[in-house]
Scaffold this motif. Structure first.
Motif, PDB file in Angstrom:
ATOM      1  N   ARG A 175       0.830  -1.208   0.000  1.00 41.59           N
ATOM      2  CA  ARG A 175       0.000   0.000   0.000  1.00 41.59           C
ATOM      3  C   ARG A 175       0.865   1.259   0.000  1.00 41.59           C
ATOM      4  NH1 ARG A 175      -1.823  -1.953   5.958  1.00 41.59           N
ATOM      5  NH2 ARG A 175       0.003  -1.227   7.022  1.00 41.59           N
ATOM      6  N   ALA A 184      -2.174   7.196  -1.875  1.00 39.78           N
ATOM      7  CA  ALA A 184      -3.057   7.482  -0.757  1.00 39.78           C
ATOM      8  C   ALA A 184      -2.479   7.049   0.589  1.00 39.78           C
ATOM      9  CB  ALA A 184      -4.400   6.804  -0.973  1.00 39.78           C
ATOM     10  N   GLN A 185      -1.282   6.467   0.589  1.00 37.49           N
ATOM     11  CA  GLN A 185      -0.693   6.000   1.834  1.00 37.49           C
ATOM     12  C   GLN A 185      -0.396   7.155   2.791  1.00 37.49           C
ATOM     13  OE1 GLN A 185      -0.054   3.055   2.947  1.00 37.49           O
ATOM     14  NE2 GLN A 185       1.488   3.333   4.513  1.00 37.49           N
ATOM     15  N   GLY A 186      -0.815   7.002   4.058  1.00 40.77           N
ATOM     16  CA  GLY A 186      -0.482   8.005   5.057  1.00 40.77           C
ATOM     17  C   GLY A 186       0.853   7.696   5.710  1.00 40.77           C
ATOM     18  N   HIS A 187       1.134   8.385   6.778  1.00 40.74           N
ATOM     19  CA  HIS A 187       2.449   8.224   7.414  1.00 40.74           C
ATOM     20  C   HIS A 187       2.301   7.989   8.901  1.00 40.74           C
ATOM     21  CE1 HIS A 187       4.436   9.729   3.733  1.00 40.74           C
ATOM     22  NE2 HIS A 187       3.292  10.399   3.599  1.00 40.74           N
ATOM     23  N   HIS A 217       3.791   8.282  12.573  1.00 40.86           N
ATOM     24  CA  HIS A 217       4.699   9.205  13.271  1.00 40.86           C
ATOM     25  C   HIS A 217       6.010   8.492  13.636  1.00 40.86           C
ATOM     26  CE1 HIS A 217       6.180  12.096  16.224  1.00 40.86           C
ATOM     27  NE2 HIS A 217       5.285  12.953  15.764  1.00 40.86           N
ATOM     28  N   LEU A 276       8.196  17.244  17.037  1.00 40.50           N
ATOM     29  CA  LEU A 276       7.583  15.927  17.279  1.00 40.50           C
ATOM     30  C   LEU A 276       6.187  16.054  17.872  1.00 40.50           C
ATOM     31  CD1 LEU A 276      10.650  13.967  18.740  1.00 40.50           C
ATOM     32  CD2 LEU A 276       9.753  13.834  16.414  1.00 40.50           C
ATOM     33  N   GLY A 330       2.110  18.429  15.650  1.00 40.02           N
ATOM     34  CA  GLY A 330       1.055  18.034  14.716  1.00 40.02           C
ATOM     35  C   GLY A 330       1.370  18.441  13.286  1.00 40.02           C
ATOM     36  N   VAL A 349       6.024  14.758   9.816  1.00 36.45           N
ATOM     37  CA  VAL A 349       5.489  13.391   9.776  1.00 36.45           C
ATOM     38  C   VAL A 349       5.530  12.811   8.361  1.00 36.45           C
ATOM     39  CG1 VAL A 349       3.436  11.975  10.176  1.00 36.45           C
ATOM     40  CG2 VAL A 349       4.026  13.795  11.780  1.00 36.45           C
ATOM     41  N   ARG A 407      -3.941   2.463  14.074  1.00 42.08           N
ATOM     42  CA  ARG A 407      -2.930   3.264  13.382  1.00 42.08           C
ATOM     43  C   ARG A 407      -2.682   2.713  11.982  1.00 42.08           C
ATOM     44  NH1 ARG A 407      -0.106   3.444  18.745  1.00 42.08           N
ATOM     45  NH2 ARG A 407      -0.213   5.631  19.386  1.00 42.08           N
ATOM     46  N   ASP A 408      -2.449   1.406  11.892  1.00 42.25           N
ATOM     47  CA  ASP A 408      -2.165   0.811  10.584  1.00 42.25           C
ATOM     48  C   ASP A 408      -3.348   0.950   9.635  1.00 42.25           C
ATOM     49  OD1 ASP A 408       0.371   0.171  11.278  1.00 42.25           O
ATOM     50  OD2 ASP A 408       0.046  -1.984  11.509  1.00 42.25           O
ATOM     51  N   VAL A 429      -3.448   4.655   8.521  1.00 43.65           N
ATOM     52  CA  VAL A 429      -2.333   4.989   7.633  1.00 43.65           C
ATOM     53  C   VAL A 429      -2.583   4.389   6.247  1.00 43.65           C
ATOM     54  CG1 VAL A 429       0.127   4.554   7.188  1.00 43.65           C
ATOM     55  CG2 VAL A 429      -0.607   5.383   9.428  1.00 43.65           C
ATOM     56  N   ALA A 430      -3.112   3.173   6.220  1.00 45.61           N
ATOM     57  CA  ALA A 430      -3.384   2.521   4.941  1.00 45.61           C
ATOM     58  C   ALA A 430      -4.427   3.294   4.135  1.00 45.61           C
ATOM     59  CB  ALA A 430      -3.864   1.096   5.180  1.00 45.61           C
ATOM     60  N   GLY A 478      -4.584   6.578   4.035  1.00 41.55           N
ATOM     61  CA  GLY A 478      -4.109   7.916   3.685  1.00 41.55           C
ATOM     62  C   GLY A 478      -4.032   8.899   4.836  1.00 41.55           C
ATOM     63  N   PHE A 479      -4.266   8.425   6.045  1.00 40.37           N
ATOM     64  CA  PHE A 479      -4.167   9.338   7.187  1.00 40.37           C
ATOM     65  C   PHE A 479      -2.751   9.331   7.757  1.00 40.37           C
ATOM     66  CE2 PHE A 479      -8.617   8.563   6.755  1.00 40.37           C
ATOM     67  CZ  PHE A 479      -9.206   9.760   7.113  1.00 40.37           C
ATOM     68  N   SER A 480      -2.271  10.504   8.138  1.00 42.94           N
ATOM     69  CA  SER A 480      -0.959  10.600   8.763  1.00 42.94           C
ATOM     70  C   SER A 480      -1.132  10.809  10.260  1.00 42.94           C
ATOM     71  CB  SER A 480      -0.162  11.760   8.169  1.00 42.94           C
ATOM     72  OG  SER A 480       0.283  11.406   6.877  1.00 42.94           O
ATOM     73  N   GLU A 481      -0.246  10.172  11.003  1.00 40.56           N
ATOM     74  CA  GLU A 481      -0.360  10.245  12.459  1.00 40.56           C
ATOM     75  C   GLU A 481       0.364  11.476  13.003  1.00 40.56           C
ATOM     76  OE1 GLU A 481       0.364   7.510  16.412  1.00 40.56           O
ATOM     77  OE2 GLU A 481       1.726   7.297  14.707  1.00 40.56           O
ATOM     78  N   VAL A 482      -0.292  12.219  13.865  1.00 40.15           N
ATOM     79  CA  VAL A 482       0.372  13.350  14.517  1.00 40.15           C
ATOM     80  C   VAL A 482       0.390  13.115  16.027  1.00 40.15           C
ATOM     81  CG1 VAL A 482      -0.252  15.026  12.743  1.00 40.15           C
ATOM     82  CG2 VAL A 482      -1.767  14.711  14.707  1.00 40.15           C
ATOM     83  N   TYR A 483       1.350  13.768  16.682  1.00 42.46           N
ATOM     84  CA  TYR A 483       1.370  13.845  18.138  1.00 42.46           C
ATOM     85  C   TYR A 483       1.215  15.332  18.457  1.00 42.46           C
ATOM     86  CZ  TYR A 483       3.267   9.093  18.920  1.00 42.46           C
ATOM     87  OH  TYR A 483       3.460   7.739  18.998  1.00 42.46           O
ATOM     88  N   ILE A 522      -5.495  13.564   9.035  1.00 38.72           N
ATOM     89  CA  ILE A 522      -4.599  13.270  10.156  1.00 38.72           C
ATOM     90  C   ILE A 522      -5.362  12.573  11.278  1.00 38.72           C
ATOM     91  CG2 ILE A 522      -2.963  15.149   9.735  1.00 38.72           C
ATOM     92  CD1 ILE A 522      -4.439  16.816  11.805  1.00 38.72           C
ATOM     93  N   GLU A 579      -4.752  11.253  15.720  1.00 34.69           N
ATOM     94  CA  GLU A 579      -3.900  11.083  16.894  1.00 34.69           C
ATOM     95  C   GLU A 579      -4.569  10.084  17.826  1.00 34.69           C
ATOM     96  OE1 GLU A 579      -2.850  14.624  19.145  1.00 34.69           O
ATOM     97  OE2 GLU A 579      -1.442  13.479  20.394  1.00 34.69           O
TER      98      GLU A 579
END
Lengths: 265, 639
Positions: free
Chosen positions: A5, A10-13, A15, A254, A257, A262, B390-391, B394-395, B397-402, B454, B456
């Motif tokens: 994927r 469309a893959q997100g990231h 942290h 970090l 946000g 990220v 989380r996985d 992310v799959a 298209g969302f990105s994780e923020v802190y 995004i 969290e």
């Protein structure tokens, strides 16, 4: 290992803190450790008292520790006489994941091996290398006949998993109230493998964690007989490992946000 | 606490040569403490040692460090001589001391010395002080500073002439009592503060700072030397209250042994006599109601080896104990050890084991694999499901923020916030996610994104003493136009559905325009115990170097009993596939009824690639065989 994927737009990231926490936790889980956790809002009892931190120790001061207002009328809960009511009145934001030690030990019988990732807090002005919030990972092993040799073996195994088979560690004298003996753990520099470079300031080693044998007072306070059992504990800061690994120059990114950070991962 | 130590000053404590400065640094790094700096100044080297907090009792001094150099290098230690003549012409003033609170001042030693003067220090003394960054003031003050830097025991000198009578009172300050410090700061004292006073007024804040009114200055001809022990906690609190931290208060804060005062007052007297041989030296007045008792610790060699994991022999242990200068008796492998009084850090067996291990060298400890424990690790729900979500996100298209745990508004207040806009713990994650959306929308062109997606997962604090594990997902569709709100809501509803499907339960939560937030902590109670705790590999998000060799494809399909998640199957494939398995993808799932029950079919694409060579069919077939065998070992049917 890449997941397919990743190839899609469309893959997100994930942290980078999550990634490193996973790498570390996975290594210990593979060695038979159990993942444990505890609250971020913690009593003075678990954060300090049972960890053999003296009643008047400077780390309990308001310059170092965030204290919370637990009562509706907002009256201060920080009494200098320090009547450590368990989990009730004297409330702090935990200053280390070590606060989970006694919580776990009180309810579980040895032997056990746990790994505890979590967010911790220190009351200090923020700048590029200091944040009031950061992440730690704590390890605790208690059983019969546990020694510093077992600690060293476990950490050597861990760093070989994390940094490759050439990684080695060394112990130096140190002091933390909740361990005796206490050691500082250095790992051979990931960049120069111990030869000496700019990253390790020519020493060949990087300081990565504090560790030691669990102080008998800590075992006793948690209802474990120190005559029968011994244990080791270690704790490491995750943020610094992330920053070292990726060359991130400001810790505040970090927790901002900000996808400019990220989305590089 | 860091302390500057002069190499030349250390050498005074030895008759023979000691190792060169860089060797000392290496030795102490391995066996004692961090060496944070080393600087060559003139013909000297100045070390910056970071003394561990439990050794502040005895190592904030040249004497203490020289003792360690001796223990670790084997070069015999020589004390700086403190002997002097013992008969003097009688002093005019006879000192009296009264201490009101022995808890705050366990020991007070004082003595009058008359027929002295105040002037410049001799060159050697000025040089010693200046080598470690101290300014020379005058001979008397310099002596007290020298003694502190040599022995770690702070001292003070009062001008006897300025005292109202030769009587010293160690007492708590009166409410509102005032004192001007030596550096002209007016301090209003409170009753918690311990002061040194004459019959009329406070002359010094005990252990922290001297007062101007009784300070030694040009024209002083008779003095009172103070060598006292003050309570560590009270000195620290006083120092904080009056806002003055000194080399003296820093040392008292660590807690000093009351046994140190004696050596200190003798050394100071001797140095003053060297400058004024005609001085009249009064008797030492020593108020010490409860003398410190020596600690006795019984430990066996088995205890030591058990803690350290070492194989030291009784003779080796004894050798180290002797080097440390500990009084001891030995009965077979049992040692009864009495450490010196200054070693306040040694009271239990583990302390002695550490001391032996430190001198022996922690770096010499060998590895021992952990014993085979009767312990079965249980997966932690919170860790497992948070990472599953989380996985999943992310799959999609969302990105994780802190984000920060602190907010400008909330329900649970911080007593000592860093700033006004951080006065509360965050009451939810939604507010932080809204703010992060705003920030990232501004950077959208830079990020190359039309949509900011995004999430969290973290703790929030919705009320006093309340802590919840939440998950918040935020979406900002920057190019959506008029239908933006509807489309955002639809996208968030889809997130809710997807999480619900992955977890197998219906998801409740709170929607705002841009954010969906769910109470993950509450949800955990309804979820089954996970079967595996890990791994959650950092898939797809770490930089991977690109291989120059071709990749090769294989598919694998299998039947498993219904309810086995595909992650469990994948974990085995990943483990067996090893480094060559670069990519995996689930491309087909369906469930069918069989006579023995329902079974699920999973089919995966697998991609193999090496960084070193073009893979042969045989190598890949071997990998596939390993995977197939491992899957069959679970009783699953590989098709």
């Amino acid at each position: 290992m890449t997941d397919s994927r990743n190839n899609k737009g469309a893959q997100g990231h994930l942290h980078p803190l999550t990634q490193i926490v996973r790498e570390i936790v996975d290594s210990f889980v593979a060695m038979g450790f159990e993942v444990a956790d505890g609250p971020e809002v913690e009593s003075e009892h678990y954060n300090f008292d049972v960890l053999n931190v003296p009643k008047d120790h400077p780390s309990r001061d308001m310059q170092d520790t965030f204290w919370l207002k637990p009562s509706e009328d907002g009256s201060p809960n920080h009494s200098t006489s320090g009547v450590g009511l368990k989990g009730v009145s004297q409330t702090v934001l935990r200053t280390h994941t070590s606060s989970v030690q006694a919580r776990y030990m009180e309810t579980q019988k040895p032997p056990f091996k746990i790994i505890v990732p979590g967010k911790v807090f220190r009351c200090e002005a923020t700048d590029a290398t200091h944040e009031a919030q950061f992440h730690q990972i704590e390890g605790l092993v208690v059983g019969e006949g546990i020694s510093l040799s077992h600690l060293q073996y476990t950490l050597n195994e861990f760093f070989k998993r994390l940094y490759g088979t050439q990684a080695t560690i060394r112990f130096r004298p140190s002091f933390f109230p909740f361990v005796e003996p206490g050691v500082e753990v250095d790992v051979s520099c990931v960049k120069c493998s111990g030869k000496g470079c700019g990253m390790c300031k020519q020493t060949g080693f990087i300081e990565v964690m504090g560790a030691g044998m669990v102080h008998p007072n800590v075992l006793t306070a948690s209802g474990i007989d120190p005559q029968k059992y011994r244990g080791f504990a270690f704790g490491m800061g995750v943020d610094r490992l992330v920053m070292l690994k990726y060359g991130i120059d400001d810790i505040r990114y970090l927790y901002s946000g900000d996808l400019r950070l990220v989305n590089q991962f | 606490m860091n302390i500057p130590i002069s190499y030349n000053w250390l050498r005074v404590h030895f008759e023979k040569d000691i190792p060169a400065p860089n060797e000392i640094a290496t030795l102490l790094t391995k066996h004692l403490c961090e060496v944070e700096g080393m600087e060559v100044r003139n013909d000297d080297t100045i070390f910056d040692f970071k003394i561990l907090p439990d050794r502040g009792h005895d190592l904030l001094s040249h004497h203490g460090i020289a003792r360690e150099v001796s223990v670790l290098s084997g070069v015999p230690f020589k004390k700086i001589p403190t002997e002097y003549q013992q008969s003097f012409e009688k002093t005019e003033a006879i000192l009296k001391v009264s201490v009101s609170d022995a808890h705050l001042c366990p020991r007070y030693m004082g003595r009058v010395i008359e027929n002295v003067g105040v002037g410049e220090s001799p060159a050697w003394l000025r040089a010693r002080l200046e080598s470690v960054g101290q300014r020379s003031i005058n001979n008397i003050v310099d002596i007290t500073n020298f003694v502190m830097l040599e022995l770690g025991q702070p001292m003070h000198a009062f001008d006897l002439r300025k005292l109202s009578g030769a009587e010293i009172f160690v007492r708590k300050a009166h409410e509102g009592e005032k004192m001007m410090t030596l550096d002209n700061k007016d301090i209003t004292l409170t009753p918690e503060t311990l002061v040194i006073a004459d019959s009329k007024q406070a002359l010094a804040i005990a252990g922290v700072k001297g007062g101007k009114d009784a300070g030694v200055e040009a024209g002083t001809t008779s003095i009172v030397f103070e060598s006292a022990n003050f309570n560590a906690v009270s000195t620290r609190k006083t120092s904080q209250r009056v806002g003055i931290r000194t080399d003296s208060s820093r040392r008292y804060e660590h807690g000093l042994s009351p046994s140190l005062t004696e050596e200190a007052i003798h050394l100071a007297t001797k140095l003053l006599l060297e400058m004024y041989p005609q001085a009249r030296v009064g008797e030492i007045v020593d108020v010490y109601p409860e003398p410190q008792q020596a600690q006795t610790i019984v430990i066996t060699v088995s205890d030591i080896n058990g803690i350290l994991g070492s194989t030291l022999s009784p003779d080796e242990v004894e050798g180290i104990v002797v080097r440390l200068g500990f009084t001891h008796t030995r009965d077979g492998e049992t040692f009864t050890i009495t450490p010196p009084l200054v070693r306040l850090d040694l009271s239990i067996k583990e302390d002695i084991a550490e001391e032996i291990g430190r001198v022996y060298g922690f770096y010499k400890i060998t590895d021992a694999p952990l014993p085979d424990f009767a312990f079965t690790a249980r997966p932690l729900k919170a860790y497992y499901y948070a990472n599953l979500i989380r996985d999943t996100l992310v799959a999609r298209g969302f990105s994780e923020v802190y984000t920060s745990s602190f907010q400008k508004e909330g329900e649970f207040a911080v007593l000592n916030p860093l700033a006004e806009d951080k006065a509360f713990l965050r009451k939810n994650l939604a507010m932080n996610i809204e703010q992060a959306l705003e920030l990232n929308v501004r950077n959208a062109p830079l990020l190359g994104l039309d949509e900011i997606r995004i999430f969290e997962i973290g703790k929030a604090f919705p009320g006093v003493m309340e802590e919840k594990l939440l998950c918040a997902v935020g979406i900002e569709l920057t190019k959506a136009g008029k239908k933006k709100d509807t489309m955002t809501r639809e996208a968030l509803e889809e997130v809710r559905t997807v999480i619900g499907e992955v977890l197998g339960v219906a998801i409740e939560g709170v929607f705002t325009t841009n954010v969906f937030e769910l109470d993950l902590g509450a949800l955990l109670d309804t979820l089954p115990e996970p079967k595996v705790g890990a791994p959650f590999v950092s898939v797809g998000t770490r930089y991977q170097k690109i291989s120059a060799y071709p990749f090769m494809l294989r598919d694998i399909a299998l039947w498993v009993p219904e309810g086995i998640p595909n992650d469990e199957v994948l974990a085995i494939i990943v483990h067996e596939g090893g480094d060559l398995l670069r990519t995996k993808r689930l491309f087909d799932v369906f469930t069918k009824e069989f006579p023995e029950g329902k079974r699920t079919s999973y089919a995966f694409n697998l991609v193999f690639q090496s960084y070193e060579k073009t893979l042969s069919d045989e190598e890949i077939n071997n990998s596939m065989l390993r995977i197939t065998i491992a899957l069959r070992a679970r009783g699953w049917e590989v098709r």
